[in-house]
Enzyme design. Structure first.
Site, short mmCIF file in Angstrom:
data_model
loop_
_atom_site.label_atom_id
_atom_site.label_comp_id
_atom_site.label_asym_id
_atom_site.label_seq_id
_atom_site.Cartn_x
_atom_site.Cartn_y
_atom_site.Cartn_z
N LYS A 99 -41.87 45.70 -11.17
CA LYS A 99 -42.30 44.33 -11.45
C LYS A 99 -41.25 43.52 -12.23
CE LYS A 99 -47.12 44.45 -10.54
NZ LYS A 99 -47.49 45.86 -10.34
N GLU A 121 -50.92 35.62 -13.74
CA GLU A 121 -52.21 36.28 -13.56
C GLU A 121 -51.96 37.77 -13.60
OE1 GLU A 121 -50.35 35.44 -10.97
OE2 GLU A 121 -50.25 37.44 -10.11
N SER A 388 -42.69 53.34 -7.06
CA SER A 388 -42.75 51.98 -7.61
C SER A 388 -42.92 51.94 -9.12
CB SER A 388 -43.88 51.20 -6.94
OG SER A 388 -45.11 51.90 -7.04
#
Ligand SMILES: *Cc1c(COP(=O)(O)O)cnc(C)c1O
Length: 406
Positions: A99, A121, A388
């Site tokens: 991220k 969000e 990830s």
């Protein structure tokens, strides 16, 4: 259903309107249109600006820790007894997942656009933490919208965001989950158009977000492609990634889309099975519709109401998927398969035991699919699984699933 015509390249989308075939676009309120167009224009300038690229590169290296390694998972490979398995180690990045790649890119864009305030969000809190991290690093006030239900069940991440200086606003609308938080963030943006930058966390939302998030995450696939060529002298046979909104997956996939011999597989959360509603497999069990400014596959009931879905892994718990994936699905270039909660849990435990790596539950879905296909492949074949994120955040969930107390 009719398959769309095969394009010469799968890497040229979206078109001027932000469409990937019939998917994508910008379904937003009138008031947001000028902002969306401004963002698109600024992004088009930034991505070709050597100064912008150099600053992002510098932060990616010294702050986030890139390039992430392409690691030969020897223990898992031996255990499965088939193709060679490699992990792309996004778990080693600062904040523990892919991220940060997107957040660093977007915060630099916000700075360039002269914005004064960041909103984001978050569902499980991972993107909220990554956003609060870059906001802290660049000295921006940051408001994170989070469903009230999620605030209650993700308290460590809520505390992290607060420590980082962000304000967490619980959203009580709907079921108080990610979908509702995203609606609320869009509402904030409409009311504070001048000074606010909306930092979207996945390759979804109105154009140009799916494209720009993809471009920031494509560093994963570009590195992996070059690393595999260097380490094995050829491209992989199969690449696999888990799909929530689809950002880590499109980031790995995009640089490989025109490599015809590379099989590409996206893994959706099959939850407790696709028969009921307790899953998040929008491409295997959903229908096209419009949500959060774009047209894509969505979980919906017979009346077109958006369903909440379920997954053991909070990061895969999104009722839609980025529009580019919907297009890649219909064109047949990428295959999307569901993995059940139990299968992911098994992959989580196996990887921890044979690799000494605790994978995120999201990533464990991708590993679980590798566990199914790798034993049937030849020993000289190559598979890349996108790791990830790391799984430290998931140990409480896993303990509970295993009926253990921490
Ligand atoms: C958020 C998250 C995902 C899912 O999001 P995508 O946008 O689909 O990548 C997957 N893995 C980890 C570790 C995450 O934190």
């Amino acid at each position: 259903m009719n398959k769309p015509a095969m394009p010469n390249s799968f890497r040229t989308g979206p078109d001027e309107q932000g469409m990937f075939g019939i998917f994508g676009g910008r379904f937003v309120a009138e008031t947001l249109m000028p902002l969306i167009l401004d963002l698109e224009e600024q992004w088009n300038k930034a991505k070709n600006d050597p100064e912008f690229k150099a600053e992002l590169q510098n932060l990616s290296t010294h702050y986030a820790g890139r390039p992430s390694k392409l690691y030969f998972a020897e223990g898992l490979t031996k255990h499965l007894g088939g193709a060679k398995v490699y992990f792309k180690r996004e778990d080693l990045n600062h904040t523990g997942s892919h991220k940060i790649n997107n957040c660093l890119g977007q915060i630099l864009l916000a700075k360039r656009m002269g914005k004064k305030r960041i909103i984001a969000e978050t569902g499980a809190g991972q993107h909220g933490v990554a956003s609060a991290t870059v906001a802290a690093r660049f000295g921006y006030p940051c408001v994170v919208y989070m469903g009230a239900t999620d605030v209650a069940r993700q308290s460590p991440n809520v505390f992290r965001m607060k420590l980082l200086g962000a304000e967490v606003r619980p959203v009580t609308a709907g079921h108080g989950t990610l979908k509702d938080a995203m609606n609320e963030a869009l509402r904030d943006w409409v009311t504070n158009v001048e000074d606010t930058y909306y930092l979207i966390g996945t390759a979804a939302g109105p154009h140009p977000y799916p494209e720009l998030v993809r471009d920031f995450q494509s560093v994963i696939g570009s590195e992996a492609r070059a690393q595999m060529l260097e380490q094995e002298g050829r491209l992989p046979d199969v690449i696999i990634a888990a799909v929530g909104g689809g950002s880590n997956a499109i980031g790995l996939f995009h640089p490989f889309l025109d490599d015809k011999d590379v099989r590409i597989i996206g893994i959706e959360a099959g939850g407790r099975g696709l028969d009921g509603v307790e899953h998040c497999a929008s491409m295997n069990a959903g229908k096209p519709g419009v949500l959060h400014g774009n047209r894509t596959y969505l979980l919906q009931n017979a009346d077109g109401q958006i369903l909440d879905g379920h997954s053991i892994s909070a990061g895969l718990d999104y009722p839609g998927v980025g529009p580019e994936h919907s297009w890649l699905r219909d064109s047949g270039r990428v295959q999307y398969e569901p993995i059940l909660d139990d299968e992911a849990l098994e992959a989580f435990q196996l990887t921890t035991r044979v690799e000494g790596i605790i994978p995120a539950l999201e990533s464990a879905h991708a590993i679980a699919h590798a566990m199914k296909i790798v034993p049937k492949m030849d020993k000289d074949q190559l598979v890349i699984v996108n790791l990830s994120g790391r799984g430290d955040k998931d140990v409480h969930t896993v303990a509970k699933m295993l009926g253990m107390e921490i």
